[in-house]
Write an enzyme that holds these catalytic residues in place. Sequence first.
Site, short mmCIF file in Angstrom:
data_model
loop_
_atom_site.label_atom_id
_atom_site.label_comp_id
_atom_site.label_asym_id
_atom_site.label_seq_id
_atom_site.Cartn_x
_atom_site.Cartn_y
_atom_site.Cartn_z
N HIS A 44 35.75 44.10 49.06
CA HIS A 44 34.65 43.36 48.44
C HIS A 44 33.29 43.90 48.88
O HIS A 44 32.27 43.26 48.68
CB HIS A 44 34.72 41.88 48.82
CG HIS A 44 36.05 41.25 48.54
ND1 HIS A 44 36.56 41.16 47.28
CD2 HIS A 44 36.98 40.71 49.38
CE1 HIS A 44 37.75 40.56 47.33
NE2 HIS A 44 38.04 40.29 48.59
N HIS A 206 40.14 38.63 43.36
CA HIS A 206 41.38 39.35 43.68
C HIS A 206 42.27 39.40 42.45
O HIS A 206 43.47 39.57 42.55
CB HIS A 206 42.14 38.65 44.81
CG HIS A 206 41.31 38.35 46.00
ND1 HIS A 206 40.62 37.18 46.13
CD2 HIS A 206 41.05 39.08 47.11
CE1 HIS A 206 39.96 37.19 47.27
NE2 HIS A 206 40.20 38.33 47.89
#
Lengths: 319, 319
Positions: A44, A206
């Site tokens: 991320h 995700h």
Amino acid sequence: MLTGIIAAHPDHLWRPENAPRAVVAKRGPRPGKVALVVGGGSGHEPTFLGFVGKGLADAAAIGNVFASPPPQPAVDAALAANGGAGVLFLYGNYAGDVMNFDMASELLEMEGVEAKTVLSTDDIASAPRDQREKRRGVAGNVFIFKAAGAAADMMMPLDEVERIARHANDRTFTMGVALSSCSLPQTRRPSFDLPAGEMEIGMGIHGEPGVRRGPLRPADEVADELMDAILAEMAAPAGSRVAVLVNSLGSTPLMELYILNARIAQRLADAGLVVHKTLVGPYCTSLEMAGASITVMHLDDELQRMLDHPCDCAMFRQG
Amino acid sequence: MLTGIIAAHPDHLWRPENAPRAVVAKRGPRPGKVALVVGGGSGHEPTFLGFVGKGLADAAAIGNVFASPPPQPAVDAALAANGGAGVLFLYGNYAGDVMNFDMASELLEMEGVEAKTVLSTDDIASAPRDQREKRRGVAGNVFIFKAAGAAADMMMPLDEVERIARHANDRTFTMGVALSSCSLPQTRRPSFDLPAGEMEIGMGIHGEPGVRRGPLRPADEVADELMDAILAEMAAPAGSRVAVLVNSLGSTPLMELYILNARIAQRLADAGLVVHKTLVGPYCTSLEMAGASITVMHLDDELQRMLDHPCDCAMFRQG
């Protein structure tokens, strides 16, 4: 990755010996200061590492790609950042992270270090409004971390840093749209199938399923759909100030984010809201996923002061 | 896009009335200061707009995607930034840009404004070493603009700003690798075919052919191939200081850039070179192209001072 990060940013970041998954701010932690510790899976970036630095998070615990760090890195991060005034763990609401950071909290208590926890839950699409505590934390972390980090940097006590983190989370709302999946390094395949020409509204960072899939629409219509959801949730009266984050999920370029922002700015103005600050760029990504998210934080005087507080991180700087 | 940029960064950027393709720094231009004007096609963001601000470029002229701006935006940008000490046009060496900025220079001369030009030519792969003037300008622009912008901000005269820009360019070297093509908004198709699992070394930022195509290799080997070319060109004696930029061409995430940087740092250390500064991220992109470039600037005391000078741009800040 961490070797490359420490090599690139030796003035900002270091790793404690024998704690390769804990990354600590060079100039942040100090005696008497609450330690703000963030963390989660990799993939991320610049979340979480990019927000470690003076005025923001003191340390981060880093997991594998899309996987929570185990308890030990969180303990290592907390002990390295500990200034004797307690630790606030602040991270996105995911089961694996909750389990591991809670174990870290228990280990810290055994060493006599007080640890509290605040979970970010800014992702509107991830649960209904009356189950806010079930929502995931996504790009809104940037504002929520920033607010808590400023409070800690101002030497506020642990209860107060915790209160401000919760308050920041309560007033922060994110909606995303995905145009393609990312591929995990472990599998080298797309995490899910999204045909070319389709988009998914509300997709998680995700690849968690979103709320609606359909044909790709023009940027203004996509911005409208995300803003409708955000404005309805936020329910801010006209005249309110807001902070905006237009975030790339990975491969969506700045050009497209700014095209979105033209409409976002218009929608906020139409709602009578005053934009105090706008961030645009890749702040919370999902590897090379194509797509974007919009985050709006409903400011008050306190949160505005926290957002405006200076910070100096390797990947995020504010004067 | 420009509407969204001005909406996001009202403290940093403005557009002159009737000059929608000229973007000017709010706090940069001032009487007696050389105006540094950059520009080129869109699709490379944050190049060029992100480097307009105090301490860096005073204005930018913005073209369509991958297309040079016409002369008028360059004139508009120069006149808006003009402080009476002359204008330096500084941009990448592409035929369309040269034609249009040269016409802009002539138009400015007719209005009594002195304009000089420096072209960046940092892309090693784009022409042999003895034809440096034929090379293209790519991500090295970040360092070259930064050096010239610092000189102008220090109120140096036009000849001196020009000299420093040329000197910065002479000592800046870039090599890139592409893993996928971008798609132009006009065509919605990939600009070139690069099969999955293949990479192209030396690819330009508009899809110009590279020097070698072959199967994808591990990150360390890719870094080695790029660094071999850069170190051979730069020929810096051991003990020299360098600045490094590990740049994403679009969809390559930070994680992969930092993995590259671990090897880059190792290679520079092995060569006895001292890394003074490292930038990592999307600085000069090609829409959503996958791939990366490495830029190394061979510093001397003067260039180091220019790179360390503060700047405050919407998309690039340095204390």
